[in-house]
Structures are given as C-alpha cells and as structure tokens.
Design a protein around this motif. Sequence first.
Motif, PDB file in Angstrom:
ATOM      1  N   LYS A   1       0.844  -1.197   0.000  1.00  0.00           N
ATOM      2  CA  LYS A   1       0.000   0.000   0.000  1.00  0.00           C
ATOM      3  C   LYS A   1       0.884   1.255   0.000  1.00  0.00           C
ATOM      4  N   ALA A   2       0.358   2.298  -0.628  1.00  0.00           N
ATOM      5  CA  ALA A   2       1.098   3.556  -0.756  1.00  0.00           C
ATOM      6  C   ALA A   2       0.181   4.722  -0.402  1.00  0.00           C
ATOM      7  N   ALA A   3       0.778   5.812   0.048  1.00  0.00           N
ATOM      8  CA  ALA A   3       0.040   7.043   0.336  1.00  0.00           C
ATOM      9  C   ALA A   3       0.699   8.184  -0.417  1.00  0.00           C
ATOM     10  N   MET A   4      -0.105   8.989  -1.082  1.00  0.00           N
ATOM     11  CA  MET A   4       0.395  10.177  -1.770  1.00  0.00           C
ATOM     12  C   MET A   4      -0.048  11.403  -0.986  1.00  0.00           C
ATOM     13  N   HIS A   5       0.914  12.222  -0.607  1.00  0.00           N
ATOM     14  CA  HIS A   5       0.631  13.468   0.102  1.00  0.00           C
ATOM     15  C   HIS A   5       1.041  14.630  -0.801  1.00  0.00           C
ATOM     16  N   ILE A   6       0.072  15.442  -1.175  1.00  0.00           N
ATOM     17  CA  ILE A   6       0.358  16.662  -1.938  1.00  0.00           C
ATOM     18  C   ILE A   6       0.202  17.839  -0.985  1.00  0.00           C
ATOM     19  N   ILE A   7       1.278  18.598  -0.776  1.00  0.00           N
ATOM     20  CA  ILE A   7       1.218  19.727   0.151  1.00  0.00           C
ATOM     21  C   ILE A   7       1.725  20.988  -0.544  1.00  0.00           C
ATOM     22  N   THR A   8       1.177  22.111  -0.141  1.00  0.00           N
ATOM     23  CA  THR A   8       1.610  23.388  -0.714  1.00  0.00           C
ATOM     24  C   THR A   8       2.902  23.845  -0.050  1.00  0.00           C
ATOM     25  N   GLU A   9       3.606  24.717  -0.734  1.00  0.00           N
ATOM     26  CA  GLU A   9       4.842  25.273  -0.187  1.00  0.00           C
ATOM     27  C   GLU A   9       4.567  26.010   1.119  1.00  0.00           C
ATOM     28  N   ALA A  10       3.422  26.717   1.195  1.00  0.00           N
ATOM     29  CA  ALA A  10       3.078  27.454   2.418  1.00  0.00           C
ATOM     30  C   ALA A  10       2.872  26.494   3.586  1.00  0.00           C
ATOM     31  N   GLN A  11       2.200  25.360   3.325  1.00  0.00           N
ATOM     32  CA  GLN A  11       1.972  24.375   4.378  1.00  0.00           C
ATOM     33  C   GLN A  11       3.289  23.757   4.839  1.00  0.00           C
ATOM     34  N   LEU A  12       4.151  23.485   3.871  1.00  0.00           N
ATOM     35  CA  LEU A  12       5.471  22.935   4.181  1.00  0.00           C
ATOM     36  C   LEU A  12       6.235  23.876   5.112  1.00  0.00           C
ATOM     37  N   LYS A  13       6.258  25.158   4.769  1.00  0.00           N
ATOM     38  CA  LYS A  13       7.002  26.134   5.572  1.00  0.00           C
ATOM     39  C   LYS A  13       6.406  26.287   6.964  1.00  0.00           C
ATOM     40  N   GLU A  14       5.077  26.212   7.056  1.00  0.00           N
ATOM     41  CA  GLU A  14       4.428  26.303   8.367  1.00  0.00           C
ATOM     42  C   GLU A  14       4.826  25.125   9.251  1.00  0.00           C
ATOM     43  N   TRP A  15       4.801  23.917   8.686  1.00  0.00           N
ATOM     44  CA  TRP A  15       5.191  22.722   9.449  1.00  0.00           C
ATOM     45  C   TRP A  15       6.651  22.803   9.889  1.00  0.00           C
ATOM     46  N   LEU A  16       7.503  23.264   8.994  1.00  0.00           N
ATOM     47  CA  LEU A  16       8.928  23.353   9.328  1.00  0.00           C
ATOM     48  C   LEU A  16       9.182  24.393  10.418  1.00  0.00           C
ATOM     49  N   LEU A  17       8.434  25.491  10.379  1.00  0.00           N
ATOM     50  CA  LEU A  17       8.611  26.543  11.378  1.00  0.00           C
ATOM     51  C   LEU A  17       8.079  26.117  12.739  1.00  0.00           C
ATOM     52  N   LEU A  18       6.840  25.589  12.754  1.00  0.00           N
ATOM     53  CA  LEU A  18       6.182  25.267  14.016  1.00  0.00           C
ATOM     54  C   LEU A  18       6.581  23.899  14.558  1.00  0.00           C
ATOM     55  N   GLY A  19       7.154  23.062  13.700  1.00  0.00           N
ATOM     56  CA  GLY A  19       7.495  21.712  14.140  1.00  0.00           C
ATOM     57  C   GLY A  19       6.277  20.875  14.442  1.00  0.00           C
ATOM     58  N   SER A  20       5.136  21.214  13.820  1.00  0.00           N
ATOM     59  CA  SER A  20       3.878  20.538  14.130  1.00  0.00           C
ATOM     60  C   SER A  20       3.679  19.241  13.349  1.00  0.00           C
ATOM     61  N   ASN A  21       4.553  18.968  12.397  1.00  0.00           N
ATOM     62  CA  ASN A  21       4.530  17.677  11.695  1.00  0.00           C
ATOM     63  C   ASN A  21       5.963  17.143  11.712  1.00  0.00           C
ATOM     64  N   ARG A  22       6.306  16.478  12.795  1.00  0.00           N
ATOM     65  CA  ARG A  22       7.705  16.096  13.007  1.00  0.00           C
ATOM     66  C   ARG A  22       8.172  15.024  12.035  1.00  0.00           C
ATOM     67  N   LYS A  23       7.232  14.237  11.506  1.00  0.00           N
ATOM     68  CA  LYS A  23       7.630  13.196  10.558  1.00  0.00           C
ATOM     69  C   LYS A  23       8.165  13.806   9.262  1.00  0.00           C
ATOM     70  N   LEU A  24       7.770  15.044   8.996  1.00  0.00           N
ATOM     71  CA  LEU A  24       8.221  15.698   7.774  1.00  0.00           C
ATOM     72  C   LEU A  24       9.736  15.771   7.707  1.00  0.00           C
TER      73      LEU A  24
END
Length: 291
Positions: free
Chosen positions: A63-86
């Motif tokens: 099984k596979a999962a495809m995650h499409i994320i925007t650049e803004a969402q990526l930057k928010e996660w990286l800044l806040l650390g709210s998606n650590r798996k990223l």
Amino acid sequence: MEDILRSIYQERTSQANTLGVLLIEKKLKSYHITDSFDVILLIIVKDAEQPIFIKHYSFGEKKAAMHIITEAQLKEWLLLGSNRKLFEWLDMSKVLFDRNEYIADLKKELWEFPFYGRKIKMGLEFSKLVRRYVDGKALFEEHLYLDAYNHVVHSLHHLARLAVIENGLHPELTVWHQVKQIEPEIFKLYEELVNSEETLEKRLELLFLASEFMIHSKIHLGAAHILDVLNAKDVWQINDIMNEKELLPYSLDLEIFLGYLIEKRLVEVVNVETKGHGILHRNYRVIEKLF
C-alpha cells in the motif's frame, strides 16, 4: 517500486506548479515513519485549493500514500514543528523530481539550520515551555498532582527540544535520544520524574525547583526572537503584539509568555491614562536588549 508508482506522479512533474516529488520507503526499523505504508509519495506544489491532499493506493500486497502539500503548508510545518515526521521524510527520501533544485536547496537549508530559523523555533518552544511550567505549577499548588505531572512531562519535552535546537539540530521523534547526548542533565530530570521512588508530590516539588533554574538559564535564548520583534517599537498595545505577523505563531501562549518576561524584568508595563477615571491602558516595552 518506483516504476510502479511512476504513473501516479509523472503527469504532475510536467506541471509548472509542481516543485518536487519525493519517495519515502518503509524500513524495517523505522516503519512508524511511513505510518505503516510501504511507501509515501510526497509532492510539493506552489499553490493548491487545499493545503493538504492525500490519496491511498494498493498494488499487489503493498500500500502507498500520496501526500500533496503546498509550499506554504510545508514552511508552516517546518517553522512550528507541528509535523515532526516531515523532517524524517525529507531526510530519508529519494528525490524523483526537483524543479530548479528546489528540494536540494530545501535540504541544504534544513541541514545548515540558519541561526534566524533557530531563533524563531527556540522562541516557540520556550513559550510552550513557559505555558506548561506555569500551568503545571498552579495545578501543583492546588494539590492536583496527576494533572501537574502531565504538564511537567510536556514542559520537560519542550525543554529537551529547545536544547536540541540550540545545538543546531532539528528535534526528531526520538528527541530524548538526542538530548541524552547533548544535555544529559535535562535527560536526568526526565528520568528522575519518571523513575524516582519518591512520592509524586515530592518528585514534582523537586522538578519544579530544578525546572525553574533550567528555564531561567535558557531565557536569553528563548526570548531573543520576541524581544527582537518588540524592539521595533518603543511601546506596544497588547492587540498590536497579538496581531504582529512575526508573533502570530506564538498563538495562545503569547500573553502568558509576555507575563513571564515582565516577571523576569525583560519587559515592563507602561500605563497610559484613559478617559475613564482610575482606569489605565496597560502597554508594554522592552527593558533589556539581549543582543
């Protein structure tokens, strides 16, 4: 596996909106990183109607999962650390498509972890640390020890993450493994809280004393970002502070953080007269410039 999944992502690589495509495969000792999926396809796009779009696929027994994320969402996660798996995804991934070296530059920036980025992230962790510490101590004084214990565990976790960031690293899912190497005294506090044979009340009493010292020792690092922002003006109204763009990530922790900085004599209250008799506007200004 890449050949099988090519039909899913290939069309997107021809679209100017697509910045990069990454493949993350499940590894025996790190299966939790892919949420039990055999493979994750991470597609970063410039813009989209939804900041996060996910699809699941089956192929054979896998099984596979495809995650499409925007650049803004990526930057928010990286800044806040709210998606650590990223962070693990970016570190472990194979790059399938990279427009104008976007992914290469992103990975380089993460690896180098510029000091300004660290300063913001340390501020956010410190504000969460202060929130947990203050709330936990209030619960302790009300003899609500189990609730206080929960806050202390979280406060130590934020203290550990702060130490990791201070040392130029990104906190991973295994943050205690990291901090044991970097600042063993913080790891020892955690061990004493969890493993001590003292009563819960006594453990918490000792931890609050030790934590207060540790938090105070980190204040110049943790407060550097917010004080930099507040130094831009002589006097601030609270509404202006709450709506300052650079301080928005502090969210609900901002007022209690400000109160802590006042208590520690880094910020002072400036009272201004109002039309109402005996009522004053409570404004704020920085007392001490850290850098």
